[in-house]
Design a protein around this motif. Sequence first.
Motif, PDB file in Angstrom:
ATOM      1  N   ALA B 336       0.829  -1.211   0.000  1.00 20.04           N
ATOM      2  CA  ALA B 336       0.000   0.000   0.000  1.00 20.04           C
ATOM      3  C   ALA B 336       0.863   1.261   0.000  1.00 20.04           C
ATOM      4  O   ALA B 336       0.519   2.262  -0.624  1.00 20.04           O
ATOM      5  CB  ALA B 336      -0.934  -0.005   1.212  1.00 20.04           C
ATOM      6  N   MET B 342      -2.109   0.986  -4.197  1.00 24.78           N
ATOM      7  CA  MET B 342      -3.045  -0.115  -4.299  1.00 24.78           C
ATOM      8  C   MET B 342      -3.263  -0.564  -5.757  1.00 24.78           C
ATOM      9  O   MET B 342      -3.966  -1.545  -5.995  1.00 24.78           O
ATOM     10  CB  MET B 342      -4.371   0.280  -3.653  1.00 24.78           C
ATOM     11  N   TYR B 416      -5.615   0.226   4.482  1.00 20.98           N
ATOM     12  CA  TYR B 416      -4.585   0.275   3.442  1.00 20.98           C
ATOM     13  C   TYR B 416      -4.690   1.564   2.618  1.00 20.98           C
ATOM     14  O   TYR B 416      -3.673   2.114   2.196  1.00 20.98           O
ATOM     15  CB  TYR B 416      -4.659  -0.974   2.555  1.00 20.98           C
ATOM     16  N   ALA B 420      -1.893   4.235   2.025  1.00 24.10           N
ATOM     17  CA  ALA B 420      -1.468   4.599   0.676  1.00 24.10           C
ATOM     18  C   ALA B 420      -1.598   6.102   0.444  1.00 24.10           C
ATOM     19  O   ALA B 420      -1.291   6.592  -0.647  1.00 24.10           O
ATOM     20  CB  ALA B 420      -2.296   3.833  -0.355  1.00 24.10           C
TER      21      ALA B 420
END
Lengths: 309, 771
Positions: B336, B342, B416, B420
């Motif tokens: 991530a 992603m 995540y 990210a």
Amino acid sequence: MADTPRSFQEIILRLQSYWARHGCAILQPYDMEVGAGTFHPATTLRSLGTQPWAAAYVQPSRRPTDGRYGENPNRLQHYYQYQVLIKPSPANLQELYLGSLEAIGIDMDLHDIRFVEDDWESPTLGAWGLGWEVWCDGMEVSQFTYFQQVGGHDCHPVSGELTYGLERLAMYVLGVDHVMDMPFNDPDAPIPLSYGDVFKQTEEEYARWNFDIANTDVLLRHFEEAEAECKAIIEQEHHDPKSGKRIVMAHPAYDQAIKASHIFNLLDARGVISVTERQAYIGRVRALTKMCADAFVQTRAGGWTDDAA
Amino acid sequence: MPDLLIELFSEEIPARMQSRAGDDLKSLVTNGLVEAGLTYASAAAFTTPRRLCLTVEGLLDASPRTVEERKGPKADAPQKAIEGFLRGAGVSRDALEERDTPKGKILFAKITREGRPAADIVSEVLDATIRNFPWPKSMRWGNGTLRWVRPLHSILCILSREDGAEIVPLELDGIVAGNTTQGHRFLGAGAFTVSGFDDYAAKLARAYVVLDPAARRDTIWHDATNTAFANGLEVVEDAGLLAEVAGLVEWPVVLMGRIGDDFLDLPPEVLQTSMKEHQKFFSVRNPKTGRIERFITVANRTTADDGATILAGNEKVLSARLADAKFFWDNDLRVAKSDAGMAAWVENLRNVTFHNKLGTQAELIERIAVLAREIAPLVGADPDAAEEAARIAKADLSSEMVYEFPELQGLMGRYYAQAAGHSEDVAAAAEEHYAPLGPSDDVPTAPVSVAVALAEKIDKLTGFWAIEEKPTGSKDPFALRRAALGVIRILVENDIRLDLSEVAFQTSASTITEQLSIIELNRAKAEIKLAVDMYSTVSEAVKEFVEGGRLENLSEIFENGTDPNEFESLEDWLKDALEKINTYIVSRTYSSISRKSADLLTFLHDRLKVYLKDQGIRHDIIDACIAMDGNDDLTLLVKRARALSDTLKTDDGENLLQAFKRASNILSQAEEADGVEYSYGADVKFADTEEERALFAALDTAEATITPAMAQQDFTTAMSAMAELRGPLDAFFDAVQINTDNATVRRNRLNLLSRIRQLCTGVADLTRVEG
């Protein structure tokens, strides 16, 4: 009270002698690459048909996707299973099993042993059964299954199958945290060997080969060949013109099914099988096992008799 | 009166099946007893991992003797008829009685059924119960043919009276019923006999078995919360886990253990899920920090070391499990936080099938992204943010953690997405776009989440409608009813105005058309190539398509305007044919999907009726509103239905409805008789009664309120203005005869009624309201 074993091999030896004492034929590992002890024909094929059977053996097993280069404390691409198959399943199988835990040094007065529902199914073997995973203090130490169907055939009588994950069980009994640190032979032996001394290097080698090097074109071809050979063997007449005997070649055909299954596992580890293809491959292996099961029940060991013919 | 005690003792019964099995044992046995004439005072069932137990108190000693009289043939009937009657009644000739009746001499039989002892009946009933027990899954074992959930070892079945207990004679597949059982597998001291339920429960307790699952649950919960409390902590409640754990132990002993320091920073949901799914541990939380710091495990025994060995083992297993979870978490975070973020996971979803006719997860994401962007401005979301959220919302399906724990999907996506570097709105959408999952689950309210949640569900509905996979009866494998309810609740509960047909369905239909067309086109291409390989001339190939029906309904493309001589070579023809097929498929698929959107809207309306019915709004009221324009705007539809429902609950509203129906009926009858439609031109100057003039005035007043209110979709105001017509309308009907001899006055009155009909049906189609 049971005394505590000192090494991995002592646990294996104690299981061997325990099950020998309780009437099992102690067989040797099958000389092919398999994913689990169940694939040994002493389990898969012998659980079919009406003939009584009792066997126990160690089976080296390979799961290419589980390779961790020997670094994970619990995961290996090559490991050992201890397998017991008794047909028909005796009424005291649970007690026999608990006795085997005592034999390897698990004190029944201090530990919490539980039978937790876990129904077993093997899509590649076309097999399923009901049973439990056995927990010792929250850890799964064995799989306990009453086979209901194998290779698409209903099991009559029913076999009781016990599968022990040997490394995990031994680590628990010996109080070891990392599999590679586990004493393989007696720690006081002139040359003491750990599990890592024996297997650390091979875990690395195979992990690299399984994940990155194995030639997928060759493997795909081998899969096709094994599949074709299996079918070709099954298609042979039961009557052997050379010896004049009735010979149904269930085992040689089954070897090819095992081969196809292992190649599929390797291809899976190489990441070249998509989700949809996966089902198709499993279906192809299952079709082979089914053919072999059909053939086995046409043999004497599978319950075939001249009268029935 | 004896008491009955039954215990079916087996190898370990799956925890999830125990409670239902207890209920089934109770109902099957007691129903069987009652059917056979054995009534009882009370019954209760209990279960443990190794036994099903039933106690029945105050059972009859025997079924009562019954006498039934049966009428037979005439006394002079043929011998065969009489013999047949005797066989059926099970009596002999001399037991028949001859009686004079108006129809002559008739034979009567008196059939006496002697009462049967309770033991015989219990034996039969229990035998049938065991053989036909409705386990979700059952098995055979050994050489036997009996089926049970796991091998059945013994049957205890006794009838106890004051003077002692009687073993009920019963044998099944070699298992002979008796009066013995055994206690805990490890703590018990062998088999013992029992004389009745109290004795049984007491001896079990001495043999370390708590028979009653409710008592085991109470003990576990009580001890767990006390242990946690003593350490300033609290147990995370989980009724399902509690029931399951109570089904895994006969002698519960609560132990609290530590979670390794390395793992305390894992998201609490991960700790909780891993501990629950793999180890069946309860999570123990620090109320001050909200962090999960300990666990509770429930052992099935006491030990000399007070559980120290057991706890140490459990802690060790947990460490191995959490080491896996931490490994996944660290790996996932690395992905991530990488430059690609992603996107790598989304890329991976190209290999994951969503549905074999609707493409991959990656294609699904593509469609949702387009749709979310389209919807965004209508729900107050930034289109860029909505699209961004849609593109990452399902990325976590490729993560290692979600692979291991599928139930953490969405939640991990949120963590995540944060890692990210996505905005909080976008990250929240990753979790919330699946919502609502059930009728009581909260709906998302944040605009970006709403846009993606709607897009996800609308795409699903349009997609499955396009491929004709609609729910039928009780079958709804793709949870489309849930998706529809989700759309309804998100729109209505957030007060969102959205024309589903015009905006959502159209966009969704375009994206799905594109994909379905590609799939069909590829199929067509494969077919056509095959045919071209088979034939050497254009005319032969065309003929094959037209006459051979190779491409089913595609052959019409070739029938019109394809002159084989037009093409120089087969390749030219092939190129032309593929172009034509492409155009044809796209337009056909699109029009077919568009046509289905009407059907989909009807489906949503049906779900809406269910949704509103729960809120006390009748289906006919909803129908009256669905009949109006703009019914694809569900929020508007619901507003209208609520206003109408409220209005009709008032006295004025209810009476107005009656008056409206009367007006409408008179008008329809007159229109039918006269063959004209009265729709225009009521004029107050032709009114000749006070009531008539008052109604004109009232209509003017009402119209002045209703028209602007309707323009603003203020249904409440419009409908209460409408309800106020009730008085003038009632007075009008009381005083005025519509069908007078004066044709002008009559026509004027009918036109007046028409004005009422128009005004009212502009608010809702009242003709559809019942009553």
